[in-house]
Design a protein around this motif. Structure first.
Motif, PDB file in Angstrom:
ATOM      1  N   UNK A 382      42.242 -27.353  15.057  1.00 61.70           N
ATOM      2  CA  UNK A 382      41.711 -25.986  15.117  1.00 61.70           C
ATOM      3  C   UNK A 382      42.358 -25.064  14.074  1.00 61.70           C
ATOM      4  N   UNK A 383      43.672 -25.293  13.816  1.00 62.44           N
ATOM      5  CA  UNK A 383      44.357 -24.397  12.882  1.00 62.44           C
ATOM      6  C   UNK A 383      43.895 -24.658  11.451  1.00 62.44           C
ATOM      7  N   UNK A 384      43.696 -25.951  11.116  1.00 65.32           N
ATOM      8  CA  UNK A 384      43.190 -26.266   9.776  1.00 65.32           C
ATOM      9  C   UNK A 384      41.836 -25.598   9.574  1.00 65.32           C
ATOM     10  N   UNK A 385      41.012 -25.633  10.639  1.00 62.66           N
ATOM     11  CA  UNK A 385      39.673 -25.041  10.526  1.00 62.66           C
ATOM     12  C   UNK A 385      39.774 -23.521  10.353  1.00 62.66           C
ATOM     13  N   UNK A 392      42.738 -10.986   4.467  1.00 56.60           N
ATOM     14  CA  UNK A 392      43.896 -10.093   4.663  1.00 56.60           C
ATOM     15  C   UNK A 392      44.009  -9.619   6.103  1.00 56.60           C
ATOM     16  N   UNK A 393      42.884  -9.470   6.818  1.00 53.67           N
ATOM     17  CA  UNK A 393      43.063  -9.029   8.210  1.00 53.67           C
ATOM     18  C   UNK A 393      43.212 -10.218   9.164  1.00 53.67           C
ATOM     19  N   UNK A 394      42.858 -11.403   8.722  1.00 51.63           N
ATOM     20  CA  UNK A 394      43.024 -12.588   9.574  1.00 51.63           C
ATOM     21  C   UNK A 394      43.954 -13.547   8.831  1.00 51.63           C
ATOM     22  N   UNK A 395      45.215 -13.081   8.650  1.00 50.64           N
ATOM     23  CA  UNK A 395      46.123 -13.880   7.833  1.00 50.64           C
ATOM     24  C   UNK A 395      46.967 -14.839   8.654  1.00 50.64           C
ATOM     25  N   UNK A 396      47.007 -14.670   9.974  1.00 51.05           N
ATOM     26  CA  UNK A 396      47.803 -15.564  10.817  1.00 51.05           C
ATOM     27  C   UNK A 396      46.933 -16.124  11.937  1.00 51.05           C
ATOM     28  N   UNK A 397      46.122 -17.141  11.654  1.00 47.82           N
ATOM     29  CA  UNK A 397      45.260 -17.688  12.709  1.00 47.82           C
ATOM     30  C   UNK A 397      46.054 -18.126  13.941  1.00 47.82           C
ATOM     31  N   UNK A 401      45.248 -17.302  17.902  1.00 47.28           N
ATOM     32  CA  UNK A 401      45.024 -18.334  18.928  1.00 47.28           C
ATOM     33  C   UNK A 401      46.036 -18.173  20.059  1.00 47.28           C
ATOM     34  N   UNK A 402      47.281 -17.873  19.676  1.00 44.44           N
ATOM     35  CA  UNK A 402      48.311 -17.711  20.706  1.00 44.44           C
ATOM     36  C   UNK A 402      47.957 -16.569  21.650  1.00 44.44           C
ATOM     37  N   UNK A 403      47.464 -15.470  21.063  1.00 40.88           N
ATOM     38  CA  UNK A 403      47.129 -14.317  21.901  1.00 40.88           C
ATOM     39  C   UNK A 403      45.979 -14.642  22.856  1.00 40.88           C
ATOM     40  N   UNK A 404      45.009 -15.390  22.330  1.00 38.03           N
ATOM     41  CA  UNK A 404      43.881 -15.772  23.192  1.00 38.03           C
ATOM     42  C   UNK A 404      44.378 -16.644  24.348  1.00 38.03           C
ATOM     43  N   UNK A 405      45.276 -17.585  24.017  1.00 37.46           N
ATOM     44  CA  UNK A 405      45.780 -18.484  25.074  1.00 37.46           C
ATOM     45  C   UNK A 405      46.643 -17.740  26.084  1.00 37.46           C
ATOM     46  N   UNK A 406      47.431 -16.787  25.563  1.00 39.51           N
ATOM     47  CA  UNK A 406      48.339 -16.055  26.455  1.00 39.51           C
ATOM     48  C   UNK A 406      47.594 -15.116  27.385  1.00 39.51           C
ATOM     49  N   UNK A 407      46.665 -14.339  26.802  1.00 42.39           N
ATOM     50  CA  UNK A 407      46.045 -13.278  27.597  1.00 42.39           C
ATOM     51  C   UNK A 407      44.680 -13.667  28.149  1.00 42.39           C
ATOM     52  N   UNK A 408      44.052 -14.645  27.529  1.00 45.09           N
ATOM     53  CA  UNK A 408      42.690 -15.016  27.942  1.00 45.09           C
ATOM     54  C   UNK A 408      41.660 -14.058  27.371  1.00 45.09           C
TER      55      UNK A 408
END
Ligand code: ADP
Length: 686
Positions: A382-385, A392-397, A401-408
């Motif tokens: 998923x990270x490679x994709x 510049x606004x999506x520089x740390x995928x 992903x971590x935020x989605x997993x943490x907070x849902x």
């Protein structure tokens, strides 16, 4: 900074003996120990019983001895105890470590028993019970192994039934068969269709039937047609292929389609057509047939409720039921594959990843957005994709992903690829289980990518056009208004003409006010939140100033305009000009849409993390159906008996909402027709 090398080693599940990992053994449950102990004790006791009954051969008869010997026999208590202990030890060892791990130790124990038995016989003239020991030990091992397999089978059956029952759809197998027959009738000229299923004794049984125009009951050929049909079904079932027959001169045909699911024949579909069968229809019939096969598997599973699951290991019907459950699961997998494959036909990019990061599904559109081929994606996670969408606004995928997993919570971003002139809308969300038993458990991550370039371009064009038009309109309007005002001051003009000129002046003024408000709303809409100049601002002060400036307007209508005192209101970060205008619009409306001699109250209050400004009146109120729409541009509430208001443009509230949202706040409306309204907004406190 030097990147840290990451080493991920996959440890083989078959570790060489002696490895330190081999010490980790899954802890067994207490019940498994109890049942293994019971089995061991029973085996020991049976060995002892057979020994005392003299069923077992004596050592003296087996081992050759030069002179017949009188063997010393051990005491009964010692015999029974040693048999039980030996059997118990073997069954517990087998239960704990499994046959694969402990067969060497068992072999050593057997060799020891034999060795010691022979030595006791040869040198001490003593029967050390090797035969009863071997018998009890063997029996203990056999029973424990059967018990282990049985318990595994119970677990397997439970898991199978649970998953196939949980995944069983709500429509019901019979309803699906009926729906399938209806579908066939709409696409083919059916005069009759029957679905046959193999029953328990492998004979074909009709389970669903469709009848077209009523067949002639007196038809002398009916019986022979039926027999031919059955014959066709048998041929189709044995060959596993579609068989058709056309009645000579009758302009009708009969087709038998084997209902195949995963190369197993679940039944046969017999179709009588009111026309000649065309081979072009074969794929259609076969496709519907395979769906019927899946439905039949489901039906046979539903109709055979499990009786005693615990004994299913030893029963043929139990085994059959497990196969049925497995077939239902296979059918569900096929249907889910069909759901998943619809994703490949949509215009938006979709990818689904499992929670270990491996990619489960990527559709063609997403591959095109990421400029990847199917071969390249097969080795990616998923990270490679997501790295392919870095901007510049999506520089740390990884952080997203971590935020989605943490907070849902869903992640949403607009990615602007300037060189490609492409704007993509990216959403990452957590997929959750829908089954009631495990509801809401996360099961995967979904990525949606939508190309919004055209929409954005269109929106920009629209707003450019609007502001251009407004500017172009403003210049001639200013001239019209200026000259009209000049003319009104001219005494030489006849009074009636002067009245017309003053109407022109008023109308042109109204029009330019309208254009100004419209321009400020569109400009605000185009601004990013960061562009609004924000300084610490006290909303209670803004309210006080607004009330003071609108007091004369209120007085004209004899309306009491007052401020509700509030304590200690923290400042907010806001653009003073915009916020003042917004409050002014709300208070102005409250005065405008209230009858004379009423009260308008403006209050400021602190609410958790926000400051709320509320304008309350005892005016006409807003009908329920207009509550959402009053915030839209140019929307005006039509009221019976109220004449058209010259000042009204329908832009005031849309300006308020735009300003408030630009500041990260929310607008609210509470109103009852004929009783009054309560317009309010909140802004985040500092
Ligand atoms: P305008 O007042 O220029 O028509 P607005 O956007 O400010 O435009 O308001 C939209 C509509 O909402 C108005 O036509 C009016 O009927 C209704 N409205 C606004 N404020 C109030 C209020 N305080 N009481 C009753 N109706 C209101």
């Amino acid at each position: 900074m030097r990147a840290k090398a990451v080493v991920i080693e996959i440890l083989s599940s078959r570790r060489p003996a002696g490895s330190h990992y081999s010490a980790l053994i899954r802890i067994k449950t207490l019940t498994s120990y109890l049942s293994a102990s019971t089995v061991g004790i029973c085996a020991g006791v049976s060995g002892y019983a057979l020994y005392t009954l003299g069923v077992m051969p004596s050592l003296a008869t087996i081992l050759p001895a030069e002179t017949p010997i009188n063997l010393t026999i051990l005491d009964d208590t010692v015999v029974s105890a040693s048999l039980v202990v030996f059997a118990l030890a073997l069954s517990l060892t087998l239960n704990r470590f499994g046959l694969r791990r402990c067969w060497r130790w068992i072999l050593v124990a057997v060799v020891c028993v034999c060795g010691i038995g022979i030595a006791g016989f040869m040198f001490l003239n003593l029967d050390l019970l090797p035969i009863p020991l071997l018998f009890s030990g063997g029996l203990a091992l056999l029973l424990t192994q059967i018990n282990r397999l049985w318990s595994l089978d119970r677990q397997l059956a439970r898991a199978l039934f649970q998953s196939s029952q949980g995944a069983n759809d709500s429509i019901g197998a019979n309803a699906r068969l009926a729906s399938g027959l209806k579908l066939l009738n709409t696409v083919l000229p059916l005069s009759e269709a029957i679905v046959f299923r193999y029953d328990e004794i492998d004979s074909l049984q009709a389970v669903a039937r469709f009848k077209g125009a009523a067949p002639n009951a007196q038809d002398p050929r009916r019986n022979s047609v039926w027999r031919e049909g059955i014959d066709l079904c048998q041929r189709a079932a044995t060959s596993g292929e579609l068989v058709s027959q056309t009645s000579p001169g009758q302009n009708s045909s009969t087709v038998a389609v084997p209902l195949l699911h995963e190369s197993e024949t679940a039944g046969v579909l017999l179709v009588r057509l009111a026309s000649e069968f065309s081979v072009d229809d074969a794929p259609l019939l076969e496709a519907v047939g395979s769906q019927f096969a899946r439905n039949l598997e489901r039906e046979s599973f539903v109709q055979n409720p499990a009786r005693t699951q615990s004994l299913s290991y030893f029963s043929q019907s139990g085994g059959k039921r497990k196969i049925d459950a497995l077939n239902v699961l296979k059918a569900i997998t096929v249907e889910q594959r069909c759901e998943a494959s619809t994703l490949s036909h949509i215009d938006d990019g979709v990818a689904i990843a499992y929670l270990d990061g491996t990619i489960a599904l990527v559709n063609r559109t997403l591959l095109d957005f990421a400029a990847l081929t199917s071969e390249q994606i097969s080795t990616m996670d998923i990270f490679d994709l997501l790295n392919k969408f870095r901007t510049d606004i999506f520089d740390e995928p990884a952080i997203a992903v971590r935020r989605v997993l943490q907070t849902g919570d869903e992640y949403e971003g607009e990615l602007n690829f300037v060189p490609k002139n492409q704007i993509l809308n990216l959403r990452i969300s957590l997929l959750r289980e829908r089954q009631p038993a495990t509801a809401n458990e996360p099961i995967g991550i979904a990525i949606y990518v939508k190309d919004v370039t055209a929409t954005k371009e269109y929106e920009k064009l629209k707003s450019d056009m609007i502001s251009l038009m407004s500017h172009e309109l403003r210049t001639p309007l200013t001239s019209i208004n200026g000259f009209a005002e000049l003319l009104t001051a001219d005494d030489t003009i006849p009074p009636q003409a002067r009245e017309f000129v003053s109407i022109i002046a008023n109308e042109s003024q109204r029009m330019s006010r309208m254009i100004n408000t419209f321009l400020s709303v569109t400009q605000l809409q185009r601004k990013d939140k960061q562009e609004v100049l924000k300084i610490p601002l006290r909303l209670d002060e803004v309210v006080r100033e607004t009330i003071a400036s609108l007091q004369p307007v209120a007085k004209k209508k004899r309306i009491r305009l007052m401020e509700q005192p509030a304590h200690r209101i923290p400042p907010v970060a806001a653009d003073k000009g915009l916020i003042t205008q917004a409050v002014k619009n709300l208070v102005n409306n409250a005065i405008k849409y209230s009858p004379e001699r009423t009260t308008v109250t403006v209050s400021t209050a602190l609410e958790a993390e926000a400051v709320r400004v509320c304008v309350e009146d005892r005016g006409f109120g807003i009908p329920a159906e207009a509550k959402e729409r009053v915030w839209d541009k140019f929307y005006r509430v039509v009221r019976e008996g109220q004449e058209k208001d010259e000042e009204s443009t329908g832009l005031g509230l849309s300006f308020v909402r735009e300003v408030v949202e630009q500041h990260g706040g929310r607008v609210d409306l509470d109103s009852e027709e004929g009783r009054g309204s309560k317009f309010s907004f909140t802004l985040p406190r500092l």
